[in-house]
Design a protein around this motif. Structure first.
Motif, short mmCIF file in Angstrom:
data_model
loop_
_atom_site.label_atom_id
_atom_site.label_comp_id
_atom_site.label_asym_id
_atom_site.label_seq_id
_atom_site.Cartn_x
_atom_site.Cartn_y
_atom_site.Cartn_z
N THR A 1 0.84 -1.20 0.00
CA THR A 1 0.00 0.00 0.00
C THR A 1 0.87 1.25 0.00
N ARG A 2 0.28 2.35 -0.35
CA ARG A 2 1.01 3.62 -0.37
C ARG A 2 1.54 3.94 1.03
N GLU A 3 0.69 3.76 2.04
CA GLU A 3 1.08 4.07 3.41
C GLU A 3 2.22 3.19 3.89
N TYR A 4 2.11 1.89 3.61
CA TYR A 4 3.17 0.97 4.01
C TYR A 4 4.48 1.35 3.34
N ASN A 5 4.44 1.64 2.06
CA ASN A 5 5.67 1.96 1.32
C ASN A 5 6.27 3.28 1.76
N LEU A 6 5.44 4.27 2.11
CA LEU A 6 6.00 5.51 2.64
C LEU A 6 6.72 5.26 3.96
N ALA A 7 6.16 4.41 4.81
CA ALA A 7 6.81 4.08 6.08
C ALA A 7 8.10 3.31 5.85
N LEU A 8 8.10 2.36 4.92
CA LEU A 8 9.30 1.58 4.62
C LEU A 8 10.38 2.47 3.99
N GLY A 9 9.99 3.36 3.10
CA GLY A 9 10.95 4.30 2.51
C GLY A 9 11.57 5.19 3.58
N ASP A 10 10.77 5.59 4.55
CA ASP A 10 11.28 6.40 5.65
C ASP A 10 12.29 5.61 6.48
N ARG A 11 11.99 4.34 6.76
CA ARG A 11 12.94 3.52 7.52
C ARG A 11 14.24 3.33 6.75
N ARG A 12 14.17 3.18 5.44
CA ARG A 12 15.39 3.03 4.63
C ARG A 12 16.22 4.31 4.66
N ALA A 13 15.58 5.44 4.47
CA ALA A 13 16.30 6.72 4.50
C ALA A 13 16.95 6.95 5.86
N ASN A 14 16.22 6.66 6.93
CA ASN A 14 16.77 6.85 8.27
C ASN A 14 17.87 5.85 8.61
N ALA A 15 17.78 4.64 8.09
CA ALA A 15 18.87 3.67 8.30
C ALA A 15 20.15 4.19 7.67
N ALA A 16 20.07 4.75 6.45
CA ALA A 16 21.25 5.32 5.79
C ALA A 16 21.75 6.54 6.55
N LYS A 17 20.83 7.39 7.00
CA LYS A 17 21.22 8.57 7.78
C LYS A 17 21.95 8.16 9.05
N ASN A 18 21.39 7.20 9.78
CA ASN A 18 22.01 6.77 11.02
C ASN A 18 23.38 6.15 10.79
N PHE A 19 23.55 5.45 9.66
CA PHE A 19 24.86 4.89 9.35
C PHE A 19 25.87 6.01 9.11
N LEU A 20 25.49 7.00 8.29
CA LEU A 20 26.39 8.13 8.04
C LEU A 20 26.73 8.87 9.33
N ALA A 21 25.73 9.08 10.17
CA ALA A 21 25.96 9.78 11.43
C ALA A 21 26.90 8.98 12.33
N ALA A 22 26.76 7.66 12.34
CA ALA A 22 27.65 6.82 13.14
C ALA A 22 29.10 6.89 12.62
N GLN A 23 29.26 7.27 11.35
CA GLN A 23 30.60 7.42 10.77
C GLN A 23 31.16 8.82 11.00
N GLY A 24 30.43 9.67 11.69
CA GLY A 24 30.93 10.99 12.04
C GLY A 24 30.32 12.15 11.28
N VAL A 25 29.39 11.89 10.38
CA VAL A 25 28.72 12.97 9.66
C VAL A 25 27.66 13.56 10.59
N ALA A 26 27.70 14.85 10.80
CA ALA A 26 26.73 15.49 11.70
C ALA A 26 25.31 15.25 11.21
N ALA A 27 24.47 14.74 12.10
CA ALA A 27 23.08 14.45 11.74
C ALA A 27 22.35 15.70 11.28
N SER A 28 22.78 16.87 11.75
CA SER A 28 22.14 18.13 11.35
C SER A 28 22.39 18.45 9.87
N ARG A 29 23.34 17.79 9.25
CA ARG A 29 23.63 18.00 7.82
C ARG A 29 22.79 17.09 6.93
N ILE A 30 22.02 16.19 7.52
CA ILE A 30 21.31 15.17 6.76
C ILE A 30 19.81 15.29 7.01
#
Length: 187
Positions: A122-151
């Protein structure tokens, strides 16, 4: 009659809930707060950072600090995901690790990570899954030292497919998180 309508409505709600419930995994831990301000690449001690670029604009050319440079140095601007997953695999970790290295060289560059899914669900399910994917990538970059405020992150769900088609090849290309250099990013 009213009793039958109530039962039918309840059944529809239960089916919708069951269809969206599936295996949900928690997001990766949020990164720790940034370390104390110190010397950053470019010799800046203000904590604001410098890019090391004189007057080269952030753009699509292969100039240092540009979009093409980002893709060339990182190997890709996207990581792919398995079906119904937001776990970053070894290849994705390698790409995101190189993106983090590039972003460390250009500490004033801001990025947006777009989360995408294939057309199934569904549209709703896919928006939630896309959000989890984007945040997983963001959290990985932040764990590598990229300031979360830049993402920043955004989910497009299934609304912006990269590949047309309803087969495994198209599905696998559409399940992605894309790191986009913010236009007009500060240098």
């Amino acid at each position: 009659m009213r009793h039958h309508l109530l039962n039918a409505g309840l059944a529809v709600a239960l089916i919708a809930t069951a269809a969206c419930s599936g295996k949900k995994k928690p997001l990766p831990d949020a990164p720790p707060p940034p370390a104390a301000v110190g010397t950053v690449p470019g010799g800046d001690t203000t904590g604001q950072g410098t890019t090391g670029v004189t007057d080269a604009p952030i753009g699509t050319s292969n100039t240092p600090g540009g979009v093409a440079d980002f893709v060339a140095q990182s190997g890709s601007d996207r990581v792919l995901f398995g079906y119904d997953s937001y776990e970053i695999d070894d290849e994705g970790r390698g790409i995101l690790g190189k993106q983090a290295e590039w972003l460390a060289r250009y500490p004033n560059v801001r990025v947006t990570i777009e989360g995408h899914t294939d057309e199934r669900g569904t549209r709703e399910y896919n928006l939630a899954l896309g959000d989890r994917r984007a945040n997983a990538a963001k959290n990985f970059l932040a764990a590598q030292g990229v300031a979360a405020s830049r993402i920043t992150t955004i989910s497009f769900g299934k609304e912006k497919p990269e590949a047309d088609g309803s087969d495994d090849a198209a599905y696998s290309r559409n399940r992605r998180a894309v790191t986009v250099i913010a236009s007009g990013a500060a240098r």
